[in-house]
Write an enzyme that holds these catalytic residues in place. Sequence first.
Site, PDB file in Angstrom:
ATOM      1  CB  SER A   8      -0.615   0.171   1.603  1.00 14.89           C
ATOM      2  OG  SER A   8      -0.146  -0.263   2.170  1.00 14.89           O
ATOM      3  CG  ASP A  17      -3.665  -2.887  -2.192  1.00 12.51           C
ATOM      4  OD1 ASP A  17      -4.473  -3.169  -2.927  1.00 12.51           O
ATOM      5  OD2 ASP A  17      -3.586  -3.008  -1.106  1.00 12.51           O
ATOM      6  CG  HIS A  33     -10.897  -2.680   2.301  1.00 12.23           C
ATOM      7  ND1 HIS A  33     -11.446  -1.909   1.891  1.00 12.23           N
ATOM      8  CD2 HIS A  33      -9.830  -3.450   1.489  1.00 12.23           C
ATOM      9  CE1 HIS A  33     -10.734  -1.839   0.296  1.00 12.23           C
ATOM     10  NE2 HIS A  33      -9.853  -2.996   0.720  1.00 12.23           N
ATOM     11  N   GLY A  34     -10.975  -5.648   6.428  1.00 12.33           N
ATOM     12  CA  GLY A  34     -11.019  -5.544   7.425  1.00 12.33           C
ATOM     13  C   GLY A  34     -11.569  -7.077   8.047  1.00 12.33           C
ATOM     14  CB  SER A  79      -9.416 -11.125   5.061  1.00 11.18           C
ATOM     15  OG  SER A  79      -8.260 -10.936   4.816  1.00 11.18           O
ATOM     16  CG  HIS A 108      -9.832  -4.730  -3.282  1.00 10.63           C
ATOM     17  ND1 HIS A 108      -8.701  -4.018  -2.824  1.00 10.63           N
ATOM     18  CD2 HIS A 108      -9.594  -4.993  -4.260  1.00 10.63           C
ATOM     19  CE1 HIS A 108      -7.857  -3.902  -3.921  1.00 10.63           C
ATOM     20  NE2 HIS A 108      -8.747  -4.007  -5.396  1.00 10.63           N
TER      21      HIS A 108
HETATM   22  O1  G3H Z   1      -5.937  -3.559  -0.824  1.00 10.30           O
HETATM   23  C1  G3H Z   1      -6.502  -4.731   0.205  1.00 10.30           C
HETATM   24  C2  G3H Z   1      -7.350  -5.663   0.435  1.00 10.30           C
HETATM   25  O2  G3H Z   1      -8.551  -5.411  -0.055  1.00 10.30           O
HETATM   26  C3  G3H Z   1      -7.619  -6.605   1.174  1.00 10.30           C
HETATM   27  O3  G3H Z   1      -8.609  -6.723   2.597  1.00 10.30           O
HETATM   28  O4  G3H Z   1      -7.739  -6.898   4.744  1.00 10.30           O
HETATM   29  O5  G3H Z   1      -9.733  -7.493   4.192  1.00 10.30           O
HETATM   30  O6  G3H Z   1      -8.685  -8.745   3.465  1.00 10.30           O
HETATM   31  P1  G3H Z   1      -9.215  -7.167   3.804  1.00 10.30           P
HETATM   32 ZN    ZN Z   2      -8.184  -3.773  -1.157  1.00 11.10          ZN
END
Ligand code: G3H
Ligand code: ZN
Length: 284
Positions: A50, A82, A180-181, A211, A208
């Site tokens: 990032s 990213d 995200h998260g 996780s 994206h």
């Molecule tokens: O750009 C990074 C991601 O979209 C990661 O997402 O932290 O939910 O795995 P995450």
């Molecule tokens: Zn992302």
Amino acid sequence: MPLVSGIDLIGQAHRDGYAIGSFNINNMEILQAVITAAELERSPVMVQTSQGAIKYAGADYLAAMVKVAAAKATVPVALHLDHGTDFEVAVRCLREGWSSLMYDGSKYPLEENIARTRKVVEIAHAVGVSVEGELGKIGGVEEHIVVSEREALFTDPAEAETFVKETGVDYLAVAIGTAHGLYKGRPDLDFPRLQAIHERVRIPIVLHGGSGVPEDQIKEAIRLGVAKINIDTELRQAFLEAVRAKLAENPDELDPRKVLGPGRDAMVERVREKMRFFGSSGRV
Ligand code: G3H
Ligand code: ZN
């Protein structure tokens, strides 16, 4: 081997029906964990940084580390920016040897997103580097948004077609219900929307907020055109759980390697699991 272009990895995955895991790294241990996992799984891999990671570690440090890791690796490795939002950072990454860039203009109206993204595509393509664009707004799980409002932020298939045609991006990040998260409940991806987008753009789709997305939804997303999946939070989690456990076991530890090493080992296992879900294992 030298770093490979993002589109080489993602294009192949798109053609063959699997996805490349793109894993966020910001220090040596995390990078080593991702590469070790890729070697053990015989999987192609993308490591991504990032703008925050670049600020933390330095573009030159990160590029040097990833180039060493790729040179020693026996599986193909690509280095991706990213959520790039800054034209100058994109230029810096090109100079340092990144092999894939994301330009995230999703906060702008469509026309401005197109104009800004196209500028990055022009310079990146001039030196053989592929580009990811983003259309729609991928939320954070902490945002409390009612369903109708949530859908208003999702990627519109007709706009996606225009965006891809006018920018020339190589792969497209979409908002279809991931965040995200860490998810509080079970994520619920909008597959009809994903299918409609993919039918119109025909280029690899990027997911994206990978996780915590369950395996069945990952598999369906790949079947419908997703060929790059971003994972960050789950890796940090695996790493820090092991670090915390070590420190709890020995609060007076004076050797950082004894704490960071177990973090690295725990992360290897998490990355391997993802590669198996994504179908990229055994492709090398
Ligand atoms: O750009 C990074 C991601 O979209 C990661 O997402 O932290 O939910 O795995 P995450
Ligand atoms: Zn992302």
